[in-house]
Scaffold this motif. Structure first.
Motif, PDB file in Angstrom:
ATOM      1  N   LYS A  29       6.525   1.446  15.876  1.00 33.48           N
ATOM      2  CA  LYS A  29       6.669   3.026  15.822  1.00 33.48           C
ATOM      3  C   LYS A  29       5.101   3.775  15.048  1.00 33.48           C
ATOM      4  CE  LYS A  29      11.691   1.513  16.168  1.00 33.48           C
ATOM      5  NZ  LYS A  29      12.875   1.958  15.781  1.00 33.48           N
ATOM      6  N   TYR A  69      15.014   4.266  25.460  1.00 38.40           N
ATOM      7  CA  TYR A  69      15.779   4.555  24.350  1.00 38.40           C
ATOM      8  C   TYR A  69      17.604   4.871  25.803  1.00 38.40           C
ATOM      9  CZ  TYR A  69      12.999   3.783  20.878  1.00 38.40           C
ATOM     10  OH  TYR A  69      13.092   2.981  19.852  1.00 38.40           O
ATOM     11  N   HIS A  72      20.924   4.636  24.341  1.00 34.45           N
ATOM     12  CA  HIS A  72      20.575   5.709  22.980  1.00 34.45           C
ATOM     13  C   HIS A  72      21.610   7.757  23.451  1.00 34.45           C
ATOM     14  CE1 HIS A  72      20.799   2.515  20.718  1.00 34.45           C
ATOM     15  NE2 HIS A  72      19.154   1.897  20.903  1.00 34.45           N
ATOM     16  N   PHE A  77      20.888  10.440  16.617  1.00 34.71           N
ATOM     17  CA  PHE A  77      20.547  10.226  16.726  1.00 34.71           C
ATOM     18  C   PHE A  77      19.413  10.424  17.556  1.00 34.71           C
ATOM     19  CE2 PHE A  77      22.049   6.276  17.078  1.00 34.71           C
ATOM     20  CZ  PHE A  77      21.528   5.685  17.852  1.00 34.71           C
ATOM     21  N   LEU A  81      15.208  10.863  17.216  1.00 36.39           N
ATOM     22  CA  LEU A  81      14.948   9.294  17.783  1.00 36.39           C
ATOM     23  C   LEU A  81      13.635   9.271  18.178  1.00 36.39           C
ATOM     24  CD1 LEU A  81      14.336   6.119  16.949  1.00 36.39           C
ATOM     25  CD2 LEU A  81      16.130   6.624  18.607  1.00 36.39           C
ATOM     26  N   ARG A 105      13.359 -10.390  16.551  1.00 35.32           N
ATOM     27  CA  ARG A 105      14.383  -9.850  15.549  1.00 35.32           C
ATOM     28  C   ARG A 105      15.050  -9.620  14.165  1.00 35.32           C
ATOM     29  NH1 ARG A 105      16.843  -4.995  18.141  1.00 35.32           N
ATOM     30  NH2 ARG A 105      18.636  -5.417  17.787  1.00 35.32           N
ATOM     31  N   THR A 111      17.907  -2.580  11.577  1.00 30.71           N
ATOM     32  CA  THR A 111      17.761  -2.077  11.505  1.00 30.71           C
ATOM     33  C   THR A 111      17.465  -1.228  10.584  1.00 30.71           C
ATOM     34  OG1 THR A 111      19.175  -1.952  13.794  1.00 30.71           O
ATOM     35  CG2 THR A 111      18.399  -0.113  13.320  1.00 30.71           C
ATOM     36  N   ARG A 122      11.084  -5.066   8.082  1.00 32.56           N
ATOM     37  CA  ARG A 122      11.694  -3.947   7.731  1.00 32.56           C
ATOM     38  C   ARG A 122      12.194  -4.220   6.173  1.00 32.56           C
ATOM     39  NH1 ARG A 122      14.914  -3.685  13.186  1.00 32.56           N
ATOM     40  NH2 ARG A 122      14.358  -1.962  13.966  1.00 32.56           N
ATOM     41  N   VAL A 133      17.911   5.696   8.778  1.00 28.67           N
ATOM     42  CA  VAL A 133      16.833   4.249   8.827  1.00 28.67           C
ATOM     43  C   VAL A 133      16.024   4.819  10.516  1.00 28.67           C
ATOM     44  CG1 VAL A 133      19.414   3.409   9.247  1.00 28.67           C
ATOM     45  CG2 VAL A 133      19.147   4.348  11.218  1.00 28.67           C
ATOM     46  N   GLN A 134      16.193   5.766  10.597  1.00 21.90           N
ATOM     47  CA  GLN A 134      15.085   6.278  11.481  1.00 21.90           C
ATOM     48  C   GLN A 134      14.164   5.519  12.033  1.00 21.90           C
ATOM     49  OE1 GLN A 134      13.219   9.925  11.979  1.00 21.90           O
ATOM     50  NE2 GLN A 134      14.809  10.958  13.677  1.00 21.90           N
ATOM     51  N   ASN A 136      11.980   2.530  10.784  1.00 17.33           N
ATOM     52  CA  ASN A 136      11.727   1.163  10.370  1.00 17.33           C
ATOM     53  C   ASN A 136      11.054   0.661  11.020  1.00 17.33           C
ATOM     54  OD1 ASN A 136      12.970   1.623  13.366  1.00 17.33           O
ATOM     55  ND2 ASN A 136      14.754   0.821  12.775  1.00 17.33           N
TER      56      ASN A 136
END
Ligand code: IDP
Ligand code: MG
Length: 158
Positions: A29, A69, A72, A77, A81, A105, A111, A122, A133-134, A136
């Motif tokens: 990210k 996404y 979501h 969020f 995000l 994972r 997360t 992480r 947590v955004q 990560n």
């Protein structure tokens, strides 16, 4: 009377039967790219034994992120995000190997980077920077269906 042939598996297991090779979408990210951690994430994927099938630095668009996404949408969020994911380039990666979907994972960790176990990406490299947590560092597909969908979005030519 039941025929014996009806009780046999259609394809009996053989000693050289192997798990299917699968593909997953990994994203470093914008926080990970900004912090210079792209190479470290790729290193961990390769050190685990997975293969890189595609690696590309991309600037995400609102359309791409809306699709990526979609699950979501509507959550509190979601808008922040998407803004975060637009804040700089993302390194998009397709990693390949048996079990790579759950395997990555597991490499990524929980997360929430504050709670992610040491030893994970992480857990070792992430923290709460005031946004819980955004930020990560990474994304990894969570199922074969998500992987196929997400690889199609980020690498339409693969
Ligand atoms: P995952 O990335 O571990 O699969 P998801 O629940 O699918 O986690 O959430 C997608 C992304 O949305 C997370 O990686 C994180 O960047 C962000 N996110 C998830 N939950 C929250 C939250 O409660 N606040 C802020 N951002 C969140
Ligand atoms: Mg997810």
């Amino acid at each position: 009377m039941t025929d014996v042939a009806d009780t046999l598996p259609a394809e009996p297991a053989t000693l050289d039967q192997t798990d299917a090779v699968e593909r997953t979408l990994v994203l470093v990210k914008p926080d990970g790219v900004r912090r210079g951690l792209s190479g470290e994430v790729l290193r961990r994927i390769e050190a685990k034994g997975y293969t890189l099938a595609a690696v590309e630095l991309k600037q995400a668009t609102p359309e791409l992120l809306a699709a990526h996404y979609a699950e979501h949408e509507g959550k509190p969020f979601y808008a922040p995000l998407v803004d975060f994911m637009l804040s700089g380039p993302t390194l998009a990666v397709v990693a390949v190997g048996q079990g790579v979907i759950p395997g990555f994972r597991s490499l990524a960790g929980a997360t929430n980077p504050t709670e992610a176990a040491p030893g994970t990406i992480r857990g070792d490299l992430g923290r709460d920077w005031g946004l819980k947590v955004q930020q990560n560092l990474v994304h990894g597909s969570d199922s074969p269906e998500s992987a196929a969908r997400e690889i199609g979005l980020w690498f339409p030519n693969l």
